[in-house]
Design a protein around this motif. Structure first.
Motif, PDB file in Angstrom:
ATOM      1  N   THR A 157       0.143   5.179  -8.896  1.00 41.54           N
ATOM      2  CA  THR A 157      -0.374   6.508  -9.219  1.00 41.54           C
ATOM      3  C   THR A 157      -1.705   6.362  -9.936  1.00 41.54           C
ATOM      4  O   THR A 157      -2.082   5.276 -10.371  1.00 41.54           O
ATOM      5  CB  THR A 157       0.618   7.266 -10.115  1.00 41.54           C
ATOM      6  N   ASN A 158      -2.428   7.458 -10.086  1.00 46.32           N
ATOM      7  CA  ASN A 158      -3.768   7.406 -10.682  1.00 46.32           C
ATOM      8  C   ASN A 158      -3.763   6.801 -12.078  1.00 46.32           C
ATOM      9  O   ASN A 158      -4.645   6.020 -12.432  1.00 46.32           O
ATOM     10  CB  ASN A 158      -4.375   8.809 -10.733  1.00 46.32           C
ATOM     11  N   ASN A 162      -5.653   2.998 -13.310  1.00 44.68           N
ATOM     12  CA  ASN A 162      -6.603   2.802 -14.407  1.00 44.68           C
ATOM     13  C   ASN A 162      -6.358   1.490 -15.148  1.00 44.68           C
ATOM     14  O   ASN A 162      -7.235   0.995 -15.840  1.00 44.68           O
ATOM     15  CB  ASN A 162      -6.523   3.972 -15.397  1.00 44.68           C
TER      16      ASN A 162
END
Length: 440
Positions: A157-158, A162
């Motif tokens: 997921t985003n 990161n």
């Protein structure tokens, strides 16, 4: 060399191969494999070569022949993928590839008519899948693994993206490579000829090599074909969709290969199944977590897990849950993300492991670590033909000096070098200014 018997030639070659930190245990099957790959003359001459990169001039001197004749023979060996060539500051260099990932795999990375590939595949199957000594030596003798798993980036997921580091992304390796080669999957090719074809019918042309290895394999008889970065990313996407696991060289900088592996054919994933809970390759820094609330118990994740690390739990009589749910064995899970990709309800999410996996910086770092752990550092350093210059010796010393104190102590004990002991003592007597400022 005329007094050597045929058996002597291959025995000497076998001994030379075992100077690598990754060797090949002796057996009658290995002898037959070497007979297929090398002629008697090739075995005699290659057995004399250094383990580390060497020049044309060095080879000619070792063989006692002219540089013109030596170059012709070196080119011939490159054409058989028994050597790999590269260029350093404009000078051509050669190196013996190790057994894995190296000359064993290269022989089946394309179809060829100069050797009996079916017979060779059957020998490989006997040596690796039946006898097992080679696989155990390859994957389990050292703490530092030869390969590491890459996480399937599309399932992150985003917020997880990161936190992923560049070297953890297969796409970053592709983007950084100067050359990218694509060849047949050695494992599936081998298993096909050995009578055990891939159970999931995975694509064959998905084995990627990088930089000098890719260029050399492509230029010499087409063991790989050079492809663009865009094509390489398409190969990754195809591999994701085929539920394959990305396993590359266990280094952070410029790995030589990334394989796209299935659980039924890949030796590493087969070893993970057969020798569980020991892990043959370094895992990713991710681990799947299952949401029991949203898991519908369909079992898709269990079916696609390449190392059988997922099972379906059945509720007991007093369990408030009335449906099956997926349970991940985190002790053996590789963190590849294949399960998360196949979950229809997105009940499986990848989370960062609490303890991060340490990855060697480059190939030299990995070689030295493995040599220390295997007790063969002296082979690496005292290969006189390989380390006849100060630059090569300095590279090994520089790597040792960056290791933790425990590893340095092991290296010093194996090396028994007054020079190395002096370097290590000076390192701790005169710490860096940065460490001194921290009071370390």
């Amino acid at each position: 060399m005329g007094h050597l018997t045929t058996k002597d030639a291959y025995k000497n070659l076998e001994e030379r191969i075992n100077w690598f930190t990754q060797g090949a245990p002796a057996s009658e099957t290995l002898y037959k494999i070497l007979q297929v790959l090398y002629t008697e003359k090739e075995a005699k001459w290659v057995a004399l070569l250094p383990v580390r990169p060497f020049t044309l001039k060095k080879a000619a001197k070792i063989w006692g022949t002219s540089e013109a004749k030596a170059e012709k023979f070196l080119d011939h060996l490159c054409d058989k993928a028994l050597l790999v060539d590269s260029f350093y500051k404009g000078e051509r260099r050669f190196v013996m590839p190790p057994p894995m990932a190296g000359f064993i795999e290269f022989a089946l990375m394309r179809t060829r008519g100069d050797i009996d590939q079916k017979y060779l595949a059957e020998l490989y199957y006997q040596y690796m899948n039946v006898e097992e000594d080679f696989v155990k030596d390859l994957f389990f003798v050292t703490e530092t693994r030869l390969g590491r798993v890459f996480v399937q980036e599309p399932v992150l997921t985003n917020d997880k993206m990161n936190h992923i580091l560049d070297f953890e992304r297969a796409t970053h390796i592709v983007e950084e490579a100067e050359y990218i080669g694509l060849g047949l999957c050695y494992c599936r090719h081998k298993m096909y000829h050995a009578g055990h074809p891939c159970e999931i019918n995975a694509p064959w042309e998905v084995c990627m090599t990088f930089d000098n290895v890719a260029r050399s394999l492509a230029e010499h008889k087409g063991y790989a074909r050079l492809i663009s970065k865009e094509e390489a990313k398409e190969v990754l996407q195809l591999s994701y969709e085929s539920n394959l696991v990305q396993i590359g060289e266990n280094v952070r900088e410029h790995p030589a290969f990334i394989c796209n592996c299935c659980g039924c054919c890949c030796e590493a994933l087969q070893a993970a199944r057969r020798f569980s809970p020991m892990q043959p390759v370094a895992t990713t820094n991710y681990i799947p977590e299952v949401s029991v609330e949203t898991c519908v118990g369909c079992g898709k994740c269990e079916k696609v897990c390449p190392i059988l690390a997922i099972s379906m739990e059945t509720p007991g009589e007093d369990d408030v849950r009335k449906k099956k749910w997926a349970k991940v064995d985190t002790e053996i899970c590789l963190g590849c993300g294949v399960c998360a990709r196949n979950c229809p309800t997105k009940a499986i999410k990848l989370e960062r492991r609490p303890v991060q996996i340490i990855t060697p910086v480059n190939s030299t770092h990995r070689f030295v670590l493995q040599a220390i752990e295997k007790g063969t550092l002296q082979n690496l350093v005292f290969d006189n033909q390989a380390f006849a210059n100060h630059r090569a010796m300095a590279a090994v010393f520089a790597t040792i000096l960056k290791l933790p104190p425990v590893k340095q102590a092991l290296a010093s004990k194996q090396f028994k070098s007054v020079y190395l002991d002096k370097l290590l003592s000076l390192q701790y007597k005169y710490p860096s200014r940065e460490k001194a400022a921290k009071g370390e």
